[in-house]
Design a protein around this motif. Structure first.
Motif, PDB file in Angstrom:
ATOM      1  N   GLY A  92     -18.223  -5.979 -42.129  1.00  0.00           N
ATOM      2  CA  GLY A  92     -19.048  -5.083 -41.617  1.00  0.00           C
ATOM      3  C   GLY A  92     -19.389  -5.227 -39.938  1.00  0.00           C
ATOM      4  O   GLY A  92     -18.569  -5.714 -39.236  1.00  0.00           O
ATOM      5  N   LYS A  93     -20.417  -4.320 -39.534  1.00  0.00           N
ATOM      6  CA  LYS A  93     -20.583  -4.303 -38.309  1.00  0.00           C
ATOM      7  C   LYS A  93     -22.175  -4.881 -37.753  1.00  0.00           C
ATOM      8  O   LYS A  93     -22.639  -4.659 -36.620  1.00  0.00           O
ATOM      9  N   GLN A  94     -22.984  -5.459 -38.861  1.00  0.00           N
ATOM     10  CA  GLN A  94     -24.283  -6.041 -38.517  1.00  0.00           C
ATOM     11  C   GLN A  94     -24.377  -7.032 -38.087  1.00  0.00           C
ATOM     12  O   GLN A  94     -23.926  -8.146 -38.541  1.00  0.00           O
ATOM     13  N   LEU A  95     -24.579  -7.334 -36.635  1.00  0.00           N
ATOM     14  CA  LEU A  95     -24.884  -8.480 -36.056  1.00  0.00           C
ATOM     15  C   LEU A  95     -25.765  -9.313 -36.523  1.00  0.00           C
ATOM     16  O   LEU A  95     -26.941  -8.937 -36.901  1.00  0.00           O
ATOM     17  N   LEU A 132     -27.898  -6.389 -23.680  1.00  0.00           N
ATOM     18  CA  LEU A 132     -26.643  -5.854 -24.197  1.00  0.00           C
ATOM     19  C   LEU A 132     -25.645  -5.950 -23.075  1.00  0.00           C
ATOM     20  O   LEU A 132     -25.815  -5.678 -21.739  1.00  0.00           O
ATOM     21  N   PRO A 133     -24.393  -6.536 -23.366  1.00  0.00           N
ATOM     22  CA  PRO A 133     -23.253  -6.201 -22.565  1.00  0.00           C
ATOM     23  C   PRO A 133     -22.788  -4.957 -22.664  1.00  0.00           C
ATOM     24  O   PRO A 133     -23.248  -4.018 -23.413  1.00  0.00           O
ATOM     25  N   LEU A 134     -22.189  -4.509 -21.557  1.00  0.00           N
ATOM     26  CA  LEU A 134     -21.717  -3.171 -21.289  1.00  0.00           C
ATOM     27  C   LEU A 134     -20.393  -2.835 -20.399  1.00  0.00           C
ATOM     28  O   LEU A 134     -20.096  -3.784 -19.503  1.00  0.00           O
ATOM     29  N   TYR A 150     -20.723  -2.729 -33.003  1.00  0.00           N
ATOM     30  CA  TYR A 150     -21.416  -3.512 -33.551  1.00  0.00           C
ATOM     31  C   TYR A 150     -22.994  -3.309 -32.985  1.00  0.00           C
ATOM     32  O   TYR A 150     -23.545  -3.217 -33.771  1.00  0.00           O
ATOM     33  N   TYR A 151     -23.150  -3.210 -31.958  1.00  0.00           N
ATOM     34  CA  TYR A 151     -24.481  -2.901 -31.345  1.00  0.00           C
ATOM     35  C   TYR A 151     -24.994  -1.563 -31.780  1.00  0.00           C
ATOM     36  O   TYR A 151     -26.188  -1.594 -32.301  1.00  0.00           O
TER      37      TYR A 151
END
Length: 197
Positions: A92-95, A132-134, A150-151
């Motif tokens: 999944g994608k939930q951090l 958040l990273p970007l 993910y985010y």
């Protein structure tokens, strides 16, 4: 079989090309330029009141040439804020956000990112501020991430709200990562602000 539009293909191509360009700019910065911006962002976060005692903040473990969130996290810990870092799920994608303190242990995680382990975690909607990273950002508040989603998936609930509720989403990036306009998909989240030092 799902049909892929020409627009979707072009959008993907634009994002890939832009990531390559902006990573190159980010990677060409000197160590002194990086340190100045990273320390400046931590002080700006403090001035904005985001690192106060008892606040629940999340940041990330920087990899490669990413903007380092370590000065910000260390200052937050010194000021008495609770600091959490993401753990990438196996499915999944939930951090998941795991407490960062002297009791945190580490192991090798997904994508070569150190993975934290701690008995205390925090649900995404209970965080006060998330840094958040970007790879890139623009004046409209859009963020170009690494492409994993993910985010965007973890904080998708923010798109469904009529009124603002936490967490505040703050991007961390260098001035050279700013683009005049980013290609945007419907699932892309907007940031509340960007700190660039």
């Amino acid at each position: 079989m799902r049909e892929v539009s020409l627009h979707s293909v072009q959008q993907l191509h634009d994002k890939i090309a832009l990531r390559h360009e902006l990573r190159g700019k980010r990677g060409s910065m000197t160590a002194a330029e990086r340190r100045k911006a990273e320390l400046g962002a931590a002080l700006q976060a403090r001035r904005n009141g985001w690192l106060k005692p008892g606040k629940r903040i999340a940041a990330y473990i920087p990899v490669g040439s990413e903007f380092s969130s370590w000065p910000l996290m260390l200052l937050a810990l010194k000021l008495g804020a609770e600091v959490y870092v993401p753990r990438v799920p196996k499915n999944g994608k939930q951090l998941e956000f795991v407490r960062l303190d002297q009791h945190t242990s580490w192991s090798a995680g997904a994508y070569g990112i150190p993975e934290p382990s701690h008995e205390k975690t925090c649900l995404p909607h209970r965080l006060d501020t998330v840094f958040l990273p970007l790879v890139g950002y623009d004046d409209q508040g859009f963020r170009l991430g690494q492409g994993g989603g993910y985010y965007d998936a973890t904080f998708a609930f923010r798109r469904l709200r009529k009124y603002w509720l936490k967490p505040r989403l703050i991007g961390l990036g260098f001035e050279c990562q700013k683009a005049s306009h980013l290609p945007v998909d419907h699932w892309d989240l907007k940031l509340d602000a960007v700190l660039s030092g």
